[in-house]
Design an enzyme around this catalytic site. Structure first.
Site, PDB file in Angstrom:
ATOM      1  N   ASN A 151      25.593  44.951  67.860  1.00  0.00           N
ATOM      2  CA  ASN A 151      26.141  45.419  69.124  1.00  0.00           C
ATOM      3  C   ASN A 151      25.095  45.633  70.210  1.00  0.00           C
ATOM      4  O   ASN A 151      25.414  45.651  71.381  1.00  0.00           O
ATOM      5  CB  ASN A 151      26.923  46.717  68.904  1.00  0.00           C
ATOM      6  CG  ASN A 151      26.198  47.705  68.028  1.00  0.00           C
ATOM      7  OD1 ASN A 151      25.846  47.399  66.887  1.00  0.00           O
ATOM      8  ND2 ASN A 151      25.949  48.888  68.542  1.00  0.00           N
ATOM      9  N   GLN A 179      31.930  43.440  66.764  1.00  0.00           N
ATOM     10  CA  GLN A 179      31.399  42.731  67.938  1.00  0.00           C
ATOM     11  C   GLN A 179      31.646  41.227  67.910  1.00  0.00           C
ATOM     12  O   GLN A 179      31.647  40.586  68.965  1.00  0.00           O
ATOM     13  CB  GLN A 179      29.892  42.997  68.081  1.00  0.00           C
ATOM     14  CG  GLN A 179      29.548  44.424  68.475  1.00  0.00           C
ATOM     15  CD  GLN A 179      29.983  44.780  69.883  1.00  0.00           C
ATOM     16  OE1 GLN A 179      30.152  43.929  70.750  1.00  0.00           O
ATOM     17  NE2 GLN A 179      30.179  46.073  70.127  1.00  0.00           N
ATOM     18  N   SER A 199      38.009  46.147  65.380  1.00  0.00           N
ATOM     19  CA  SER A 199      38.457  47.199  66.288  1.00  0.00           C
ATOM     20  C   SER A 199      39.138  46.580  67.493  1.00  0.00           C
ATOM     21  O   SER A 199      38.732  45.521  67.977  1.00  0.00           O
ATOM     22  CB  SER A 199      37.258  48.038  66.722  1.00  0.00           C
ATOM     23  OG  SER A 199      37.658  48.985  67.686  1.00  0.00           O
ATOM     24  N   HIS A 201      39.664  47.915  70.743  1.00  0.00           N
ATOM     25  CA  HIS A 201      39.248  48.123  72.137  1.00  0.00           C
ATOM     26  C   HIS A 201      38.039  47.294  72.555  1.00  0.00           C
ATOM     27  O   HIS A 201      37.638  47.330  73.720  1.00  0.00           O
ATOM     28  CB  HIS A 201      39.033  49.612  72.429  1.00  0.00           C
ATOM     29  CG  HIS A 201      37.788  50.222  71.857  1.00  0.00           C
ATOM     30  ND1 HIS A 201      36.681  50.485  72.631  1.00  0.00           N
ATOM     31  CD2 HIS A 201      37.479  50.609  70.610  1.00  0.00           C
ATOM     32  CE1 HIS A 201      35.746  51.047  71.870  1.00  0.00           C
ATOM     33  NE2 HIS A 201      36.207  51.125  70.631  1.00  0.00           N
ATOM     34  N   THR A 237      51.462  58.667  59.915  1.00  0.00           N
ATOM     35  CA  THR A 237      52.362  57.817  60.698  1.00  0.00           C
ATOM     36  C   THR A 237      51.550  56.853  61.556  1.00  0.00           C
ATOM     37  O   THR A 237      50.608  57.257  62.231  1.00  0.00           O
ATOM     38  CB  THR A 237      53.281  58.691  61.582  1.00  0.00           C
ATOM     39  OG1 THR A 237      54.029  59.533  60.711  1.00  0.00           O
ATOM     40  CG2 THR A 237      54.220  57.847  62.426  1.00  0.00           C
ATOM     41  N   CYS A 326      26.719  54.788  72.078  1.00  0.00           N
ATOM     42  CA  CYS A 326      26.778  55.983  71.246  1.00  0.00           C
ATOM     43  C   CYS A 326      25.459  56.747  71.244  1.00  0.00           C
ATOM     44  O   CYS A 326      25.440  57.936  70.995  1.00  0.00           O
ATOM     45  CB  CYS A 326      27.137  55.610  69.814  1.00  0.00           C
ATOM     46  SG  CYS A 326      28.437  54.387  69.751  1.00  0.00           S
TER      47      CYS A 326
HETATM   48  C1  LIG Z   1      32.266  49.848  68.638  1.00  0.00           C
HETATM   49  C2  LIG Z   1      31.763  49.562  67.284  1.00  0.00           C
HETATM   50  C3  LIG Z   1      32.216  50.280  66.163  1.00  0.00           C
HETATM   51  C4  LIG Z   1      33.158  51.458  66.287  1.00  0.00           C
HETATM   52  O1  LIG Z   1      34.465  51.073  66.568  1.00  0.00           O
HETATM   53  P1  LIG Z   1      35.457  52.169  67.209  1.00  0.00           P
HETATM   54  O2  LIG Z   1      36.768  51.462  67.236  1.00  0.00           O
HETATM   55  O3  LIG Z   1      34.933  52.482  68.568  1.00  0.00           O
HETATM   56  O4  LIG Z   1      35.452  53.346  66.289  1.00  0.00           O
HETATM   57  C5  LIG Z   1      31.748  49.923  64.918  1.00  0.00           C
HETATM   58  N1  LIG Z   1      30.879  48.919  64.763  1.00  0.00           N
HETATM   59  C6  LIG Z   1      30.420  48.204  65.809  1.00  0.00           C
HETATM   60  C7  LIG Z   1      29.469  47.089  65.566  1.00  0.00           C
HETATM   61  C8  LIG Z   1      30.836  48.499  67.107  1.00  0.00           C
HETATM   62  O5  LIG Z   1      30.356  47.812  68.126  1.00  0.00           O
END
Ligand SMILES: *Cc1c(COP(=O)(O)O)cnc(C)c1O
Length: 395
Positions: A151, A179, A199, A201, A237, A326
């Protein structure tokens, strides 16, 4: 003021089509998918459609997808769940030095609780060597976890080779693909992956949703107890609107992947080359070319602080990041850059730009016009830079 968003590795805007679909499941089709009535069945059906969409993007079957609250939870479920399920077989774990904190800190937690951990180093480009993984394996190794693409510096890891090794040795293999999803084609079967974290988002879906792919036959112990959702692997849920949005985002990015990557690679190289041409004492972090994510630019600019650069860019409406989102706010330099061998002083002056679907050439050119001015102004205040200038003049 104009605003330019270049922090897509931290998060992305939700696609309008995704948001519109989600709204229906908040206000009209709000049933609990566990309910037997029509409202419930309607929600359940949409949930299963989303499961199919996520599975399709990674070459899995829908039954192998477990929805979670995001990448962090999926990483925790994969690692803690495997450790717990396999502890009678062994207590040795392997991961790499450049993992996301959701992986690294979960392993460190296990290390404090009776497991043994080997952290594989990376080379100067941020890439893990398959041979190093092979050398780290012990008879009691139960899990190997290496991310697909980093990332911070966009380094793409040799997942196929590590997957082959894990399969050959019969060790469970986890990959954090948060990523790379939607940027590099993923096929969990061909890549011999047992557990894969994704993920929503980071791919133009809503926040707070993710999934763990669990290969059929791989056993993990759940983190939460008390409900029988997700075949007892993730109780609670389901976040139906979020999951349905995630499914749609997977379908859309699957169709757009090739085109998006091509466009972003062009912008990436324009920005990276432009920075190197316009600013002195700059180091590009991470690999160049094929082994780099299509949307990642990471540079260390000497004699300036990454945080000062970020603030100055922000005042112009330009959003970037130093290291990973982060860790900003803490003054520790990025663990990824340190693992790649950068000294603290240089790691501190690093900046990550991560591009997305809406970025334009014109935006990149604006950054290339403004950044050198910012760097010049900040360097004027740096005593270290002053010494370098005088040393050069004396030569
Ligand atoms: C953003 C990210 C995560 C965390 O995912 P979230 O949905 O924000 O908890 C884990 N691993 C990598 C490589 C990321 O870039």
């Amino acid at each position: 003021m104009r605003r330019i968003y270049l922090d897509h590795s931290a998060t992305t805007p939700v696609d309008l089509e995704v948001a519109t679909l989600m709204m229906t499941y908040y206000t009209e089709k709000y049933g609990n998918p566990s309910s037997v009535h029509g409202f419930g069945r309607e929600a359940k059906q949409a949930l299963e459609e989303a499961r199919r969409q996520v599975a399709e993007l990674i070459g899995a079957t829908p039954q192998e997808i477990v929805f979670t609250s995001g990448g962090t939870e999926a990483d925790n479920l994969a690692i803690l769940g495997t450790a717990e399920a396999m502890r009678k077989k062994g207590k040795h774990l392997i991961t790499s030095a450049i993992e996301h904190h959701a992986v690294l800190e979960t392993f460190e937690y296990l290390e404090k609780n009776g497991f043994e951990l080997t952290v594989i180093p990376v080379d100067a480009e941020g890439i893990v060597s398959v041979e190093d993984v092979r050398k780290a394996v012990r008879p009691d190794t139960i899990l190997i976890s290496v991310m697909h693409a980093n990332n911070e510096v966009g380094a793409i890891q040799p997942i196929v080779e590590i997957g082959n090794l894990a399969k050959e040795l019969g060790i469970t293999f986890h990959v954090d693909a948060v990523q790379s999803l939607g940027k590099i084609p993923i096929n969990v079967k061909e890549m011999n992956i047992d557990l894969l974290t994704v993920s929503s988002h980071k791919i133009y879906g809503p926040k707070g949703v993710g999934a763990l792919y669990i290969r059929k036959g791989v056993r993990i112990v759940p983190l939460a107890h008390g409900g029988s959702q997700e075949k007892r692997r993730r109780s609670g849920t389901e976040n139906t609107p979020g999951i349905i949005g995630f499914g749609k985002a997977c379908e859309l990015i699957g169709k757009r992947m090739a085109e998006d990557s091509k466009l972003q690679t062009k912008l990436r190289d324009r920005l990276m080359n432009g920075i190197v041409e316009r600013i002195e004492y700059v180091k590009v972090n991470g690999p160049i070319g094929e082994k780099r994510l299509s949307n990642n630019v990471n540079v260390s600019i000497r004699f300036v602080e990454g945080e000062s650069l970020l603030l100055s860019l922000d005042m112009l409406g330009i959003a970037a990041s130093s290291g990973s989102a982060c860790t900003s706010g803490s003054l520790d330099p990025s663990h990824v850059l340190l693992a790649m061998g950068l000294v603290h002083e240089i790691a501190h002056g690093s900046l990550r730009f991560s591009l997305g679907r809406q970025n334009t050439e014109e935006e990149i050119d604006y950054v290339l016009e403004q950044l050198p001015k910012i760097v010049e102004r900040l360097r004027m205040m740096s005593p270290l830079y002053d010494q370098v200038i005088h040393a050069n003049q004396a030569q």
